[in-house]
Motif scaffolding. Structure first.
Motif, PDB file in Angstrom:
ATOM      1  N   ASP A   1       0.849  -1.196   0.000  1.00 24.11           N
ATOM      2  CA  ASP A   1       0.000   0.000   0.000  1.00 24.11           C
ATOM      3  C   ASP A   1       0.886   1.248   0.000  1.00 24.11           C
ATOM      4  O   ASP A   1       0.704   2.153   0.808  1.00 24.11           O
ATOM      5  CB  ASP A   1      -0.893  -0.045   1.254  1.00 24.11           C
ATOM      6  CG  ASP A   1      -2.046   0.943   1.199  1.00 24.11           C
ATOM      7  OD1 ASP A   1      -2.509   1.264   0.086  1.00 24.11           O
ATOM      8  OD2 ASP A   1      -2.475   1.405   2.279  1.00 24.11           O
TER       9      ASP A   1
ATOM     10  N   GLN B   1      -0.900   1.365   4.803  1.00 25.06           N
ATOM     11  CA  GLN B   1      -1.497   0.298   5.616  1.00 25.06           C
ATOM     12  C   GLN B   1      -0.647  -0.016   6.850  1.00 25.06           C
ATOM     13  O   GLN B   1      -1.164  -0.166   7.957  1.00 25.06           O
ATOM     14  CB  GLN B   1      -1.661  -0.950   4.753  1.00 25.06           C
ATOM     15  CG  GLN B   1      -2.389  -2.095   5.446  1.00 25.06           C
ATOM     16  CD  GLN B   1      -2.558  -3.295   4.514  1.00 25.06           C
ATOM     17  OE1 GLN B   1      -2.374  -3.184   3.308  1.00 25.06           O
ATOM     18  NE2 GLN B   1      -2.906  -4.426   5.087  1.00 25.06           N
ATOM     19  N   TYR B   2       0.669  -0.097   6.652  1.00 24.36           N
ATOM     20  CA  TYR B   2       1.548  -0.486   7.766  1.00 24.36           C
ATOM     21  C   TYR B   2       2.300   0.702   8.370  1.00 24.36           C
ATOM     22  O   TYR B   2       3.166   0.511   9.226  1.00 24.36           O
ATOM     23  CB  TYR B   2       2.537  -1.563   7.302  1.00 24.36           C
ATOM     24  CG  TYR B   2       1.847  -2.877   7.021  1.00 24.36           C
ATOM     25  CD1 TYR B   2       1.447  -3.710   8.072  1.00 24.36           C
ATOM     26  CD2 TYR B   2       1.544  -3.258   5.715  1.00 24.36           C
ATOM     27  CE1 TYR B   2       0.788  -4.908   7.821  1.00 24.36           C
ATOM     28  CE2 TYR B   2       0.886  -4.456   5.459  1.00 24.36           C
ATOM     29  CZ  TYR B   2       0.512  -5.275   6.518  1.00 24.36           C
ATOM     30  OH  TYR B   2      -0.142  -6.456   6.272  1.00 24.36           O
TER      31      TYR B   2
ATOM     32  N   CYS C   1       4.190   3.382   3.122  1.00 24.27           N
ATOM     33  CA  CYS C   1       3.138   2.362   3.101  1.00 24.27           C
ATOM     34  C   CYS C   1       2.049   2.788   4.081  1.00 24.27           C
ATOM     35  O   CYS C   1       2.279   2.831   5.300  1.00 24.27           O
ATOM     36  CB  CYS C   1       3.695   1.001   3.486  1.00 24.27           C
ATOM     37  SG  CYS C   1       2.430  -0.290   3.475  1.00 24.27           S
TER      38      CYS C   1
END
Length: 271
Positions: free
Chosen positions: A172, A230-231, A228
């Motif tokens: 992501d 998402q993380y 990223c």
């Protein structure tokens, strides 16, 4: 250095060159140096009735037949630049020919070649220091093989990222900008080089250009990262200097949307 010239609306157009002095045909406008080879004329007006009039520049003390045309519009079709038509408060971008810089010219005129008449002029201040592109360091190499050459700010909205490598394995990941000393979850996604907001694919040494979305400029951000979402993982970033003085983004930087890959066997993305 001189402060960045802003008009009453707060818009930044570059270094102020001056207001066009009118001699005939309703010439109006205010000229700015966008960068060392680009002039922006804010609110250009001309009645269009001169038979052979052009934007004309030269290095003689005053406007004279010893000069050359700055074509407008720049992307004209045909062999010869078009004669200027009527304009009413039009914003005009003029590019000097390759190899020429503002320091090489002394004036900008609206000039009738056939009758060697100067319809209006503005003189380039001799000590003018136009805004310039700014070279930054490369991306910090923190994860997923992210690396690049030195990143350049081409104008207030456009980054040039050479020799970009990234393994594409982040689920992501996006180009990401925001404020603070280093990247964090509060940021804004930046479209990729083909203006897509899809998660980033891998890069194999491409040279790309990306542009900040909306009204965002480099003056509004502290860093550019590959992040990223998402993380909440920073793959690498570069910080913006505090003393930026880069060309305004007036549409003069056309980003090339095709990626060139140095490896002929690599997958290339068609636009």
């Amino acid at each position: 250095g001189e402060c960045r010239a802003r008009d009453r609306g707060g818009m930044y157009y570059g270094r102020l060159i001056g207001t066009l002095q009118e001699y005939a045909h309703g010439i109006r406008g205010t000229a700015y140096a966008v960068d060392e080879s680009t002039i922006f004329v804010k609110g250009f007006s001309y009645d269009g009735t001169g038979p052979d009039a052009y934007f004309w520049v030269g290095s003689t003390p005053r406007p004279s037949p010893d000069g050359y045309i700055l074509p407008y519009p720049e992307d004209y079709v045909g062999k010869d630049p078009p004669v200027l038509r009527a304009y009413n408060k039009t914003d005009v971008i003029l590019k000097l020919p390759p190899g020429k810089k503002l320091r090489d010219i002394k004036w900008l005129s609206v000039w009738c070649r056939r009758f060697t008449v100067n319809f209006g002029e503005v003189f380039i201040p001799p000590n003018l220091e136009p805004p310039r592109m700014r070279v930054l360091p490369e991306f910090r190499r923190l994860a997923h093989g992210l690396r690049s050459g030195n990143i350049t700010i081409l104008d207030a909205k456009t980054f040039y990222i050479p020799n970009l490598h990234y393994d594409g394995a982040g689920p992501d990941a996006y180009f990401w900008v925001g404020n603070g000393s280093e990247p964090g979850p509060y940021g804004i996604k930046v479209p990729n080089e083909v203006r897509s907001m899809e998660p980033l694919r891998g890069y194999l040494g491409e040279d790309i250009e990306i542009q900040l979305p909306g009204n965002l400029t480099v003056y509004d951000i502290d860093w550019l990262a590959v992040w990223c979402v998402q993380y909440q993982h920073n793959f690498g970033h570069v910080n913006m200097p505090k003393d930026l003085d880069v060309p305004p983004a007036l549409g003069q930087t056309k980003i090339t949307t095709s990626s060139t890959s140095p490896d002929p066997d690599a997958e290339t993305e068609t636009v």
